[in-house]
Design a protein around this motif. Structure first.
Motif, PDB file in Angstrom:
ATOM      1  N   SER A  17      92.637  24.049  45.692  1.00  0.00           N
ATOM      2  CA  SER A  17      91.654  22.979  45.578  1.00  0.00           C
ATOM      3  C   SER A  17      90.274  23.534  45.232  1.00  0.00           C
ATOM      4  O   SER A  17      89.307  22.792  45.177  1.00  0.00           O
ATOM      5  N   ASN A  18      90.207  24.817  44.968  1.00  0.00           N
ATOM      6  CA  ASN A  18      88.943  25.478  44.714  1.00  0.00           C
ATOM      7  C   ASN A  18      88.732  25.662  43.211  1.00  0.00           C
ATOM      8  O   ASN A  18      89.570  26.255  42.528  1.00  0.00           O
ATOM      9  N   LEU A  19      87.634  25.171  42.711  1.00  0.00           N
ATOM     10  CA  LEU A  19      87.315  25.303  41.284  1.00  0.00           C
ATOM     11  C   LEU A  19      87.255  26.755  40.864  1.00  0.00           C
ATOM     12  O   LEU A  19      87.674  27.094  39.753  1.00  0.00           O
ATOM     13  N   TRP A  20      86.771  27.641  41.728  1.00  0.00           N
ATOM     14  CA  TRP A  20      86.631  29.058  41.372  1.00  0.00           C
ATOM     15  C   TRP A  20      87.984  29.696  41.086  1.00  0.00           C
ATOM     16  O   TRP A  20      88.101  30.578  40.235  1.00  0.00           O
ATOM     17  N   TYR A  21      89.021  29.278  41.777  1.00  0.00           N
ATOM     18  CA  TYR A  21      90.361  29.811  41.513  1.00  0.00           C
ATOM     19  C   TYR A  21      90.808  29.456  40.098  1.00  0.00           C
ATOM     20  O   TYR A  21      91.326  30.302  39.372  1.00  0.00           O
ATOM     21  N   TRP A  22      90.586  28.226  39.690  1.00  0.00           N
ATOM     22  CA  TRP A  22      91.020  27.787  38.367  1.00  0.00           C
ATOM     23  C   TRP A  22      90.186  28.452  37.268  1.00  0.00           C
ATOM     24  O   TRP A  22      90.701  28.770  36.198  1.00  0.00           O
ATOM     25  N   ILE A  23      88.904  28.675  37.538  1.00  0.00           N
ATOM     26  CA  ILE A  23      88.073  29.408  36.587  1.00  0.00           C
ATOM     27  C   ILE A  23      88.577  30.841  36.462  1.00  0.00           C
ATOM     28  O   ILE A  23      88.714  31.376  35.354  1.00  0.00           O
ATOM     29  N   ALA A  24      88.887  31.469  37.593  1.00  0.00           N
ATOM     30  CA  ALA A  24      89.398  32.845  37.573  1.00  0.00           C
ATOM     31  C   ALA A  24      90.733  32.913  36.836  1.00  0.00           C
ATOM     32  O   ALA A  24      90.973  33.843  36.044  1.00  0.00           O
ATOM     33  N   LEU A  25      91.598  31.935  37.048  1.00  0.00           N
ATOM     34  CA  LEU A  25      92.889  31.896  36.353  1.00  0.00           C
ATOM     35  C   LEU A  25      92.688  31.797  34.838  1.00  0.00           C
ATOM     36  O   LEU A  25      93.330  32.527  34.071  1.00  0.00           O
ATOM     37  N   ALA A  26      91.775  30.936  34.408  1.00  0.00           N
ATOM     38  CA  ALA A  26      91.490  30.793  32.977  1.00  0.00           C
ATOM     39  C   ALA A  26      90.904  32.078  32.396  1.00  0.00           C
ATOM     40  O   ALA A  26      91.284  32.499  31.290  1.00  0.00           O
ATOM     41  N   VAL A  27      90.016  32.721  33.127  1.00  0.00           N
ATOM     42  CA  VAL A  27      89.411  33.974  32.643  1.00  0.00           C
ATOM     43  C   VAL A  27      90.463  35.076  32.550  1.00  0.00           C
ATOM     44  O   VAL A  27      90.491  35.836  31.571  1.00  0.00           O
ATOM     45  N   VAL A  28      91.339  35.170  33.528  1.00  0.00           N
ATOM     46  CA  VAL A  28      92.394  36.193  33.508  1.00  0.00           C
ATOM     47  C   VAL A  28      93.254  36.050  32.269  1.00  0.00           C
ATOM     48  O   VAL A  28      93.496  37.006  31.526  1.00  0.00           O
ATOM     49  N   TRP A  29      93.717  34.823  31.998  1.00  0.00           N
ATOM     50  CA  TRP A  29      94.622  34.644  30.867  1.00  0.00           C
ATOM     51  C   TRP A  29      93.902  34.695  29.535  1.00  0.00           C
ATOM     52  O   TRP A  29      94.459  35.168  28.536  1.00  0.00           O
ATOM     53  N   SER A  30      92.684  34.251  29.472  1.00  0.00           N
ATOM     54  CA  SER A  30      91.900  34.346  28.244  1.00  0.00           C
ATOM     55  C   SER A  30      91.652  35.812  27.881  1.00  0.00           C
ATOM     56  O   SER A  30      91.839  36.227  26.733  1.00  0.00           O
ATOM     57  N   THR A  31      91.257  36.585  28.860  1.00  0.00           N
ATOM     58  CA  THR A  31      90.996  38.006  28.638  1.00  0.00           C
ATOM     59  C   THR A  31      92.279  38.750  28.285  1.00  0.00           C
ATOM     60  O   THR A  31      92.289  39.583  27.379  1.00  0.00           O
ATOM     61  N   THR A  32      93.344  38.443  28.988  1.00  0.00           N
ATOM     62  CA  THR A  32      94.617  39.119  28.743  1.00  0.00           C
ATOM     63  C   THR A  32      95.136  38.849  27.336  1.00  0.00           C
ATOM     64  O   THR A  32      95.657  39.752  26.682  1.00  0.00           O
ATOM     65  N   SER A  33      94.993  37.629  26.853  1.00  0.00           N
ATOM     66  CA  SER A  33      95.500  37.330  25.511  1.00  0.00           C
ATOM     67  C   SER A  33      94.562  37.833  24.426  1.00  0.00           C
ATOM     68  O   SER A  33      94.978  37.991  23.283  1.00  0.00           O
ATOM     69  N   HIS A  34      93.294  38.090  24.750  1.00  0.00           N
ATOM     70  CA  HIS A  34      92.367  38.622  23.744  1.00  0.00           C
ATOM     71  C   HIS A  34      92.524  40.126  23.567  1.00  0.00           C
ATOM     72  O   HIS A  34      92.460  40.635  22.457  1.00  0.00           O
ATOM     73  N   TRP A  35      92.760  40.841  24.656  1.00  0.00           N
ATOM     74  CA  TRP A  35      92.891  42.296  24.595  1.00  0.00           C
ATOM     75  C   TRP A  35      94.360  42.660  24.467  1.00  0.00           C
ATOM     76  O   TRP A  35      95.099  42.685  25.444  1.00  0.00           O
ATOM     77  N   VAL A  36      94.802  42.957  23.259  1.00  0.00           N
ATOM     78  CA  VAL A  36      96.192  43.291  22.962  1.00  0.00           C
ATOM     79  C   VAL A  36      96.320  44.811  23.018  1.00  0.00           C
ATOM     80  O   VAL A  36      95.746  45.514  22.181  1.00  0.00           O
ATOM     81  N   LEU A  37      97.037  45.323  23.994  1.00  0.00           N
ATOM     82  CA  LEU A  37      97.172  46.769  24.219  1.00  0.00           C
ATOM     83  C   LEU A  37      95.814  47.441  24.377  1.00  0.00           C
ATOM     84  O   LEU A  37      95.620  48.575  23.945  1.00  0.00           O
ATOM     85  N   GLY A  38      94.862  46.751  24.933  1.00  0.00           N
ATOM     86  CA  GLY A  38      93.534  47.308  25.107  1.00  0.00           C
ATOM     87  C   GLY A  38      92.659  47.238  23.878  1.00  0.00           C
ATOM     88  O   GLY A  38      91.561  47.788  23.860  1.00  0.00           O
ATOM     89  N   VAL A  39      93.124  46.558  22.843  1.00  0.00           N
ATOM     90  CA  VAL A  39      92.382  46.423  21.590  1.00  0.00           C
ATOM     91  C   VAL A  39      92.011  44.952  21.423  1.00  0.00           C
ATOM     92  O   VAL A  39      92.879  44.088  21.526  1.00  0.00           O
ATOM     93  N   PRO A  40      90.733  44.654  21.157  1.00  0.00           N
ATOM     94  CA  PRO A  40      90.378  43.241  20.955  1.00  0.00           C
ATOM     95  C   PRO A  40      91.101  42.668  19.735  1.00  0.00           C
ATOM     96  O   PRO A  40      91.198  43.325  18.694  1.00  0.00           O
ATOM     97  N   TYR A  41      91.615  41.456  19.883  1.00  0.00           N
ATOM     98  CA  TYR A  41      92.436  40.882  18.820  1.00  0.00           C
ATOM     99  C   TYR A  41      91.653  40.645  17.532  1.00  0.00           C
ATOM    100  O   TYR A  41      92.222  40.726  16.443  1.00  0.00           O
ATOM    101  N   ASP A  42      90.344  40.396  17.631  1.00  0.00           N
ATOM    102  CA  ASP A  42      89.564  40.216  16.405  1.00  0.00           C
ATOM    103  C   ASP A  42      89.558  41.489  15.571  1.00  0.00           C
ATOM    104  O   ASP A  42      89.438  41.435  14.347  1.00  0.00           O
ATOM    105  N   MET A  43      89.733  42.640  16.201  1.00  0.00           N
ATOM    106  CA  MET A  43      89.821  43.908  15.472  1.00  0.00           C
ATOM    107  C   MET A  43      91.114  43.968  14.652  1.00  0.00           C
ATOM    108  O   MET A  43      91.129  44.478  13.533  1.00  0.00           O
ATOM    109  N   VAL A  44      92.197  43.432  15.206  1.00  0.00           N
ATOM    110  CA  VAL A  44      93.471  43.370  14.482  1.00  0.00           C
ATOM    111  C   VAL A  44      93.321  42.461  13.265  1.00  0.00           C
ATOM    112  O   VAL A  44      93.758  42.804  12.153  1.00  0.00           O
ATOM    113  N   LEU A  45      92.695  41.303  13.445  1.00  0.00           N
ATOM    114  CA  LEU A  45      92.498  40.365  12.331  1.00  0.00           C
ATOM    115  C   LEU A  45      91.603  40.963  11.249  1.00  0.00           C
ATOM    116  O   LEU A  45      91.883  40.816  10.054  1.00  0.00           O
ATOM    117  N   ARG A  46      90.540  41.648  11.665  1.00  0.00           N
ATOM    118  CA  ARG A  46      89.638  42.267  10.699  1.00  0.00           C
ATOM    119  C   ARG A  46      90.352  43.357   9.910  1.00  0.00           C
ATOM    120  O   ARG A  46      90.193  43.472   8.698  1.00  0.00           O
TER     121      ARG A  46
END
Length: 175
Positions: A17-46
Motif C-alpha cells: 500500500s506504499n507508493l514508494w514500493y511501487w516507485i522502487a519497483l518501476a525504477v528497478v525494472w526500468s533500469t534493468t531493461s535499459h542496462w543490457v549486460l551493463g551496457v546502456p541500450y541507447d549505445m546498442v542502437l547508436r
C-alpha cells in the motif's frame, strides 16, 4: 505525535500500500531493461545505426562486461547460487509462511531479478563463445533486452495482483 510515529506514518511499513514500493519497483525494472549486460541500450542502437566508432565502443563495453560477468560466475558462482538460494528461501518462508508483507515485497522483486541474472550470464557466455560482433551482437543484445522486459512485465503483473489481493485482504479484515 512523537518523531517515531511521524516517521512510520510517512513511511508505511505495509509494502503493497506504499507508493514508494511501487516507485522502487518501476525504477528497478526500468533500469534493468535499459542496462543490457551493463551496457546502456541507447549505445546498442547508436552502434547499429551509425557503426564506426560507436560500434567499436559497443564492442569494447560488451567485451569488458561479459568478461567481468563470466569471471564472477566462474570464481564465485557456486557461492552466489548458495547465498541467493538461502536469501530467497528465507524471504519466501518469512513472507508467505509467516505473513511478513515486507519479505513478500522483497521476494517479488528479488526472484525475477535472479532470473535476469541467470539470463545475463547465459547471454554473456553466448556472446563470448560465438565471438559475436556487428549485427549478431546487436541481435543478442536485443534478444536479451526483450527477454528481460518479458520477465519484468510478468513480474510487475504478478506483484500487482498479489499487492491488490493483500490490500483488499487487509482492507476487508483489518491489519
Amino acid at each position: 505525535m512523537d518523531w517515531y510515529d511521524a516517521v512510520f506514518e510517512l513511511i508505511d511499513m505495509r509494502s503493497f500500500s506504499n507508493l514508494w514500493y511501487w516507485i522502487a519497483l518501476a525504477v528497478v525494472w526500468s533500469t534493468t531493461s535499459h542496462w543490457v549486460l551493463g551496457v546502456p541500450y541507447d549505445m546498442v542502437l547508436r552502434a547499429r545505426d551509425h557503426g564506426g566508432e560507436a560500434e567499436s565502443d559497443l564492442r569494447d563495453m560488451v567485451r569488458i562486461n561479459t568478461s567481468r560477468q563470466l569471471y564472477i560466475a566462474q570464481v564465485s558462482g557456486l557461492w552466489l547460487i548458495a547465498l541467493v538460494s538461502m536469501l530467497l528461501t528465507g524471504l519466501a518462508i518469512l513472507g508467505f509462511f509467516y505473513g511478513v508483507e515486507f519479505a513478500q515485497a522483497v521476494f517479488l522483486i528479488a526472484l525475477p531479478m535472479t532470473f535476469v541474472g541467470l539470463l545475463t550470464v547465459s547471454t554473456a557466455r553466448g556472446i563470448v563463445q560465438h565471438q559475436s560482433v556487428g549485427p549478431d551482437l546487436h541481435r543478442r543484445m536485443l534478444n536479451h533486452r526483450r527477454a528481460t522486459q518479458v520477465i519484468g512485465m510478468v513480474s510487475i503483473f504478478v506483484t500487482a495482483m498479489w499487492g491488490m489481493y493483500k490490500n483488499l485482504d487487509v482492507g476487508a479484515f483489518g491489519p
